[in-house]
Design a protein around this motif. Structure first.
Motif, mmCIF file in Angstrom:
data_model
loop_
_atom_site.group_PDB
_atom_site.id
_atom_site.type_symbol
_atom_site.label_atom_id
_atom_site.label_comp_id
_atom_site.label_asym_id
_atom_site.label_seq_id
_atom_site.Cartn_x
_atom_site.Cartn_y
_atom_site.Cartn_z
ATOM 1 N N PRO A 199 44.410 -3.203 39.390
ATOM 2 C CA PRO A 199 45.436 -2.698 38.655
ATOM 3 C C PRO A 199 45.687 -1.514 38.775
ATOM 4 C CG PRO A 199 43.359 -3.023 37.705
ATOM 5 C CD PRO A 199 42.760 -3.521 38.876
ATOM 6 N N LEU A 200 46.575 -0.527 38.717
ATOM 7 C CA LEU A 200 47.171 0.139 38.630
ATOM 8 C C LEU A 200 47.089 0.741 36.976
ATOM 9 C CD1 LEU A 200 50.830 0.225 40.511
ATOM 10 C CD2 LEU A 200 48.883 0.764 41.594
ATOM 11 N N VAL A 201 46.986 2.217 36.922
ATOM 12 C CA VAL A 201 46.363 2.839 36.287
ATOM 13 C C VAL A 201 47.412 3.842 35.095
ATOM 14 C CG1 VAL A 201 43.791 2.126 35.874
ATOM 15 C CG2 VAL A 201 44.637 4.376 37.223
ATOM 16 N N SER A 202 48.024 4.780 36.656
ATOM 17 C CA SER A 202 49.082 5.528 36.344
ATOM 18 C C SER A 202 50.100 5.560 37.368
ATOM 19 C CB SER A 202 48.511 7.136 36.366
ATOM 20 O OG SER A 202 47.605 7.298 38.004
ATOM 21 N N SER A 203 51.214 6.312 36.948
ATOM 22 C CA SER A 203 52.399 6.248 38.071
ATOM 23 C C SER A 203 52.942 7.348 37.921
ATOM 24 C CB SER A 203 53.452 5.440 37.681
ATOM 25 O OG SER A 203 54.041 5.075 36.769
ATOM 26 N N ARG A 204 53.416 8.246 38.882
ATOM 27 C CA ARG A 204 54.319 9.344 38.603
ATOM 28 C C ARG A 204 55.437 9.554 39.354
ATOM 29 N NH1 ARG A 204 52.798 13.900 35.902
ATOM 30 N NH2 ARG A 204 54.383 14.544 37.647
ATOM 31 N N LYS A 205 56.220 9.267 38.907
ATOM 32 C CA LYS A 205 57.783 8.207 39.234
ATOM 33 C C LYS A 205 58.636 9.776 38.680
ATOM 34 C CE LYS A 205 60.684 3.873 39.093
ATOM 35 N NZ LYS A 205 61.899 4.839 37.618
ATOM 36 N N ARG A 206 59.876 9.458 39.805
ATOM 37 C CA ARG A 206 61.306 10.148 39.777
ATOM 38 C C ARG A 206 62.411 9.531 40.943
ATOM 39 N NH1 ARG A 206 63.446 13.956 43.134
ATOM 40 N NH2 ARG A 206 62.899 14.877 45.307
ATOM 41 N N SER A 207 63.596 9.230 40.095
ATOM 42 C CA SER A 207 64.665 8.347 40.638
ATOM 43 C C SER A 207 65.531 9.250 40.631
ATOM 44 C CB SER A 207 64.606 7.334 40.221
ATOM 45 O OG SER A 207 65.152 7.459 39.126
ATOM 46 N N ARG A 208 66.830 8.364 41.612
ATOM 47 C CA ARG A 208 68.037 10.290 41.864
ATOM 48 C C ARG A 208 68.742 8.667 42.378
ATOM 49 N NH1 ARG A 208 67.523 11.821 46.891
ATOM 50 N NH2 ARG A 208 69.184 10.280 47.725
ATOM 51 N N ARG A 209 69.476 8.962 41.114
ATOM 52 C CA ARG A 209 71.115 7.309 40.812
ATOM 53 C C ARG A 209 72.391 7.871 41.147
ATOM 54 N NH1 ARG A 209 74.148 9.690 36.493
ATOM 55 N NH2 ARG A 209 73.405 10.231 34.808
ATOM 56 N N THR A 210 72.781 6.993 41.078
ATOM 57 C CA THR A 210 75.276 7.932 41.878
ATOM 58 C C THR A 210 75.400 8.212 40.234
ATOM 59 O OG1 THR A 210 75.884 5.360 41.154
ATOM 60 C CG2 THR A 210 75.151 6.019 43.591
ATOM 61 N N ALA A 211 76.603 9.250 39.701
ATOM 62 C CA ALA A 211 77.284 9.505 38.589
ATOM 63 C C ALA A 211 77.906 8.606 38.681
ATOM 64 C CB ALA A 211 77.689 10.719 39.486
ATOM 65 N N GLY A 212 78.197 7.418 39.017
ATOM 66 C CA GLY A 212 79.891 6.609 38.448
ATOM 67 C C GLY A 212 79.210 4.986 38.136
ATOM 68 N N THR A 213 78.197 4.814 39.050
ATOM 69 C CA THR A 213 77.532 3.458 38.918
ATOM 70 C C THR A 213 76.701 3.598 38.169
ATOM 71 O OG1 THR A 213 76.250 3.123 40.932
ATOM 72 C CG2 THR A 213 78.517 2.765 40.637
ATOM 73 N N LEU A 214 75.495 4.710 37.905
ATOM 74 C CA LEU A 214 74.060 4.605 37.016
ATOM 75 C C LEU A 214 73.678 4.206 38.222
ATOM 76 C CD1 LEU A 214 74.847 4.500 33.505
ATOM 77 C CD2 LEU A 214 75.426 6.679 34.956
ATOM 78 N N PHE A 215 73.363 3.546 39.413
ATOM 79 C CA PHE A 215 72.688 2.562 39.918
ATOM 80 C C PHE A 215 72.135 3.955 40.571
ATOM 81 C CE2 PHE A 215 76.471 -1.271 41.436
ATOM 82 C CZ PHE A 215 76.411 -1.535 40.113
ATOM 83 N N PRO A 216 70.320 3.466 41.359
ATOM 84 C CA PRO A 216 69.587 3.660 41.828
ATOM 85 C C PRO A 216 69.749 4.061 42.987
ATOM 86 C CG PRO A 216 68.399 1.646 41.234
ATOM 87 C CD PRO A 216 70.593 1.409 40.510
ATOM 88 N N GLU A 217 69.661 5.425 43.101
ATOM 89 C CA GLU A 217 69.272 5.585 45.413
ATOM 90 C C GLU A 217 68.668 5.572 45.875
ATOM 91 O OE1 GLU A 217 74.015 7.494 46.096
ATOM 92 O OE2 GLU A 217 72.474 9.008 45.042
ATOM 93 N N PHE A 218 67.237 6.477 45.440
ATOM 94 C CA PHE A 218 66.521 7.140 46.267
ATOM 95 C C PHE A 218 65.144 7.304 44.506
ATOM 96 C CE2 PHE A 218 63.334 10.097 47.074
ATOM 97 C CZ PHE A 218 63.223 9.861 48.718
ATOM 98 N N VAL A 219 63.920 6.628 45.191
ATOM 99 C CA VAL A 219 62.701 7.149 44.223
ATOM 100 C C VAL A 219 61.583 7.455 44.775
ATOM 101 C CG1 VAL A 219 61.497 5.679 43.253
ATOM 102 C CG2 VAL A 219 63.505 4.932 43.612
ATOM 103 N N GLU A 220 61.055 8.001 44.177
ATOM 104 C CA GLU A 220 59.195 8.728 44.723
ATOM 105 C C GLU A 220 58.899 8.531 43.015
ATOM 106 O OE1 GLU A 220 60.091 12.857 47.522
ATOM 107 O OE2 GLU A 220 60.497 13.068 44.943
#
Length: 341
Positions: free
Chosen positions: A255-276
């Motif tokens: 099992p995973l016990v922790s995550s650190r996540k940030r993402s970038r999305r487009t302005a118009g659609t709000l669709f994700p573009e990139f995740v770290e």
């Protein structure tokens, strides 16, 4: 059966332990109806597939409401980024058909639109078929497990990396489907379409398989300290932003016990573009992953949810995987941000 564990779906609560998979996990659970008359009682079956080099992604779905006696589902596939599901090269979903088609359980069923699933060996092998000759669309894809299923401790949800082998035809052009996908299934849960007070931030269901030896699943929101756009606008879900996670590595499921996540999305659609993200498992191992979106299309499995389904190229430890990110967007978030630069 206690209804307490059914009041929240798996992405609304923290899950840190597993239960043992059995063949019954891959079949219907009519016992869930005992003492549970809520029409929201749900069983689902999900498979995905992709042709990454062509930026093609697709999914198939079954949603059974046993207390209503109906099923919804079908086939969905597209190339690149689409603004809506009706733009997809293939979108054939039926809603509220009779569940008489499940008389053979999940061993073998066909929906009215021709979507056909055969469970050749529970928890191991499945075959999906569909054909629409008039539109030049078809698929015939086999799925074979490359790991034991991850089953949550509450016994209501599984995820499992599968090898995909077969063909997809879109608009008369046929593509080989040779790769991996993480399927999922849920049963004995109540899935209601009511809105949460204060709204809900975007949440991502993310999966990928780097090979037979390495795959993962993670359901998480962006961390508050990454300054997501919804910070201060929509209240964060309580507790850890990691709701569910696992890693299959060298024959061990952890099992995973922790995550650190940030993402970038487009302005118009709000669709994700990139995740770290940085994922840490129960053995203390850390995985740094970067994900780039290759294809995306929204779907509305129920009226108060926009599910943005994405094909993702994941990079970790010098390896590349092709997997998925499914982002859940609720009306409060969409009203606050869609169309703003």
């Amino acid at each position: 059966m206690s209804t307490d564990t059914q009041q929240q779906v798996f992405w609304e609560q923290q899950n840190r332990s597993f239960s043992k998979p059995t063949p019954a996990c891959d079949l219907l659970h009519p016992e869930a109806r005992e003492g549970q008359t809520d029409p929201a009682l749900t069983e689902t079956q999900y498979f995905g597939f992709s042709v990454p080099e062509e930026h093609i992604h697709g999914l198939t779905y079954l949603w059974h409401h046993p207390n209503l006696g109906v099923v919804s589902g079908g086939v969905f596939a597209w190339r690149g980024v689409k603004r809506g599901p009706l733009e997809a090269e293939l979108f054939d979903m039926v809603t509220f058909a009779s569940d008489d088609c499940l008389a053979g359980d999940l061993y073998d069923y066909k929906l009215p639109n021709g979507y056909h699933v055969t469970t050749q060996e529970p928890m191991r092998r499945h075959r999906l078929r569909y054909a629409d000759p008039g539109r030049g669309n078809a698929l015939d894809i086999s799925f074979e497990a490359v790991m034991p299923a991850m089953v949550l401790a509450n016994g209501h949800h599984l995820e499992q990396a599968m090898r995909t082998t077969g063909e997809l035809t879109l608009g008369g052009e046929t593509y080989p489907v040779e790769g991996f996908n993480v399927r999922d299934r849920t049963w004995s849960e109540l899935r209601r379409d009511t809105l949460q007070p204060g709204g809900m931030p975007p949440i991502d269901w993310m999966t990928g398989a780097f090979g037979d030896d390495f795959s993962f699943g993670c359901t998480a929101q962006d961390n508050l300290d990454s300054d997501p756009d919804w910070k201060g606008v929509i209240e964060a879900s309580p507790g850890d932003p990691l709701k569910l996670g696992w890693v299959w590595r060298d024959g061990e499921l952890t099992p995973l016990v922790s995550s650190r996540k940030r993402s970038r999305r487009t302005a118009g659609t709000l669709f994700p573009e990139f995740v770290e993200m940085e994922l840490t498992d129960a053995c203390g191992r850390t995985y740094e992953m970067k994900g780039t979106i290759l294809a995306a299309c929204p779907w509305y499995p129920w009226p108060t949810l926009e599910a943005v389904i994405c094909s993702v190229r994941w990079e970790c430890e010098g390896r590349t995987a092709y997997g998925e990110l499914q982002r859940g967007l609720r009306p409060d978030y969409i009203r606050a941000f869609r169309g703003r630069v």
